[in-house]
Motif scaffolding. Structure first.
Motif, short mmCIF file in Angstrom:
data_model
loop_
_atom_site.label_atom_id
_atom_site.label_comp_id
_atom_site.label_asym_id
_atom_site.label_seq_id
_atom_site.Cartn_x
_atom_site.Cartn_y
_atom_site.Cartn_z
N ILE A 260 0.83 -1.21 0.00
CA ILE A 260 0.00 0.00 0.00
C ILE A 260 0.87 1.26 0.00
O ILE A 260 0.39 2.34 -0.34
CB ILE A 260 -0.99 0.03 1.18
CG1 ILE A 260 -0.26 0.13 2.52
CG2 ILE A 260 -1.89 -1.20 1.16
CD1 ILE A 260 -1.18 0.33 3.70
N GLY B 51 -0.62 5.04 1.36
CA GLY B 51 -1.62 4.30 2.12
C GLY B 51 -1.38 4.38 3.61
O GLY B 51 -2.32 4.50 4.40
N SER C 79 -4.65 -2.66 -3.57
CA SER C 79 -4.27 -1.71 -2.52
C SER C 79 -5.40 -0.79 -2.09
O SER C 79 -5.57 -0.50 -0.90
CB SER C 79 -3.08 -0.87 -2.99
OG SER C 79 -1.94 -1.68 -3.17
#
Length: 648
Positions: free
Chosen positions: A424, A428, A504
């Motif tokens: 990620i 993220g 993701s």
């Protein structure tokens, strides 16, 4: 299917889910001294088990070095040795085959790049005599935030973009040659004559036996290998160090001993509390002689490893818990930042020659509690085997395998997560920080000392720093029983498998939802549907795969096997339908809820529809009805009735 609507089953005791902390097992053993056992075979090492204790402990020990030796493998010394043996008037300078270098990483990026290159660095200078090989060499703060490392690389090696020091240019010839013996004599080093010297005699073109393999020999430099290899072949490249490593993989047989007693070989095992001794598969083994020769091999399915090269004199061995599927790191009571960030590397110790084909390493059940090196390595061996099993079971059940994983073992926890930080990325992670990542309980193993030390030497963003710290998967190992540890591992690997399906964007939202909910939350939590889908699936696969591995040989209290354990469950935390997937597969009727009249679906079918558009159980139900139901004898009413029982 037998259901307990309001109950506290094994699942809730286990607490194997993405972001949730559980109570510790009150039955953990009290800490006792952990020892190393040696039997009559000096190359047998047993760690952790209580029978036959002799000496050693689970605490970290320091490497003790003796005098600095004059390096016999420098190009200068080897060239002088050649000229002495050749007896010619024209002096010859031998070619450089390797470089002996020192790396002193100053940033975390430099440390991780060195690890990524898999150089198998040593934290002590190799030209010194080793008196005692320990877990660390010296305090290193004066050199920077990390230790200085030493490595031998091929002559053509492309160095990383960081500061390094070339200590010597080397010409490394095999040990059992007149050339090496003469170099040892010139530098005052003791040369241990190989006991099986006749096995590696070189025959020149006239048929005469000779150990002098020098420039001008009709088969130079291939004769340095002990036998002739065609240039360009893998054998030739390995022998001459062109590939950077030598040796081969495991032999694929239960007899782990090489036929040549001077070839290092043997077996590595781990003791499962439920199943007994098992082979440690696909783990990295590092062998090193008393100077610069090192080999890296991997165990096979029988736990066997073999190095296709003769060793003489002293040798040393390490086990590194990594392979192409993932790496395992972990913490303990003694915190060291560089070890926290890199795979667990276990120093086995000194091997006793001249016989090297009798090496046995056993990781027995620790006799002490968590938090020490012996327990950490035992769990690493178990979890690495568990990752191998998961991949096998995933193929059998038609699931996607997880990507290569960075796995962290937390010694004082019984929960886990699959954050998938490598995938990620820092963006993220930044989104997760925005909803309270750093304040959440699951981040606790990666805060405090690690965060403080990294902050002092890392100039990047906070999100990028946290991204370095947090692994893809964390597994708590504070259990007495191996099946509990591996069931938790299967749960988190199931999440990683699911990530391979949804990607993701989906996973970032799941992480944010569970951070905001403080775990699984409840039916009113933000994005509760996503939590319900993902956690119920991972819990289901956890039990299916644990049943595959353990069957009826397990530590469960109320059930015979892990399938029965999932059959007992209905809803967890009042909203996660952990039993629904097994209900779709079988039609076992229970006594506590409406009859389950649905069957025929498979794990492969159910997984195939768990794509990124499925964020609620209702969407999962609709996809089953539209895509899977027509290929079965189930009716629409039976499927909808089953989901209604679960409240969807």
């Amino acid at each position: 299917m037998k259901k307990v609507i309001i109950g506290f089953s094994f699942l809730s005791i286990f607490c194997s889910f993405l972001f949730y902390s559980c109570q510790k097992d009150p039955n953990l053993q009290e800490p006792k001294e952990t020892n190393i056992i040696y039997n009559d075979n000096k190359n047998t090492f047993v760690f952790g088990t209580e029978a036959g204790l002799r000496s050693g402990s689970g605490e970290r020990t320091q490497t003790v070095l003796g005098k600095k030796r004059t390096n016999p493998y420098t190009v200068k010394v080897m060239s002088e040795a050649y000229n002495n043996l050749a007896g010619t008037d024209n002096e010859v300078s031998l070619p450089k085959t390797h470089i002996y270098a020192q790396f002193c990483p100053q940033t975390v990026e430099e440390l991780l790049e060195l690890e990524e290159r898999d150089l198998n660095l040593f934290d002590f200078p190799l030209e010194y005599e080793v008196i005692t090989l320990g877990d660390f060499y010296i305090e290193y703060q004066e050199n920077g935030p990390f230790p200085c490392y030493y490595a031998v690389v091929p002559a053509h090696y492309s160095f990383p973009n960081m500061s390094y020091t070339v200590l010597d240019d080397l010409h490394i010839a095999p040990y059992a040659t007149d050339l090496t013996q003469e170099a040892f004599n010139l530098t005052g080093n003791t040369y241990d004559t190989p006991t099986s010297i006749a096995e590696i005699n070189i025959s020149n073109s006239s048929g005469e036996s000779s150990l002098i393999c020098l420039p001008g020999h009709p088969e130079y430099p291939q004769c340095l290998c002990g036998e002739f290899f065609d240039p360009g072949t893998d054998e030739y490249n390995d022998c001459m160090g062109i590939n950077g490593e030598g040796g081969g993989s495991g032999g694929g047989t239960v007899n782990c001993s090489a036929s040549n007693s001077s070839y290092p070989s043997g077996q590595i095992r781990v003791e499962d509390t439920e199943l007994g001794w098992e082979n440690v598969r696909n783990v990295q083994v590092i062998l090193k002689d008393n100077w610069f020769i090192k080999d890296v091999v991997y165990t096979d399915d029988n736990g066997c490893f073999k190095v296709n090269k003769s060793y003489s004199g002293k040798a040393w061995m390490w086990v590194k818990f990594k392979n192409s599927h993932g790496k395992i790191r972990g913490d303990g009571a003694d915190f060291e930042l560089h070890e926290f960030l890199t795979p667990i590397k276990h120093k086995i110790g000194k091997l006793s020659g001249p016989i090297f084909n009798n090496i046995n390493v056993d990781y027995g059940v620790p006799i002490n509690g968590p938090g020490n090196e012996v327990t950490k390595r035992w769990n690493a061996a178990l979890v690495l085997n568990g990752l191998q099993d998961f991949k096998t079971y995933a193929i059998e059940e038609g699931l996607l395998s997880p990507p290569e994983l960075d796995i962290f073992l937390a010694w004082d926890r019984q929960d886990g997560f699959a954050f998938m930080s490598s995938y990620i990325g820092s963006i993220g992670v930044g989104e997760a920080i925005s909803v309270g990542l750093l304040q959440s309980d699951f981040f606790e193993p990666f805060g405090n000392a690690a965060l403080n030390q990294l902050s002092a030497i890392y100039a990047g963003t906070q999100a990028a720093l946290v991204n370095i710290l947090i692994p893809d998967v964390m597994i708590g190992t504070n259990f007495n029983n191996s099946d509990r540890t591996l069931a938790l591992a299967f749960h988190e690997f199931a999440h990683a498998s699911h990530y391979s399906q949804v990607g993701s964007g989906y996973w970032i939202e799941l992480a944010k939802a569970e951070i905001a909910a403080g775990g699984w939350g409840n039916a009113a939590s933000w994005q509760a549907g996503r939590i319900q889908v993902c956690e119920s699936w991972a819990t289901h696969i956890e039990h299916v795969f644990a049943d595959k591995r353990y069957g009826t040989t397990n530590s469960l209290v109320f059930e015979n096997n892990y399938i029965e354990a999932i059959e007992r469950d209905f809803l967890m935390f009042g909203h996660v339908p952990v039993g629904i997937h097994q209900d779709l597969i079988d039609d076992f009727n229970g006594e506590d809820v409406i009859f389950d009249n649905v069957d025929e679906f498979t794990n492969a079918q159910l997984f195939s529809i768990l794509e990124s558009n499925i964020v609620t159980p209702a969407q999962y139900e609709l996809e089953i009805i539209n895509v899977l139901l027509p290929g079965t004898t189930n009716t629409l009413g039976e499927v909808t009735a089953l989901f209604t029982v679960y409240g969807f």
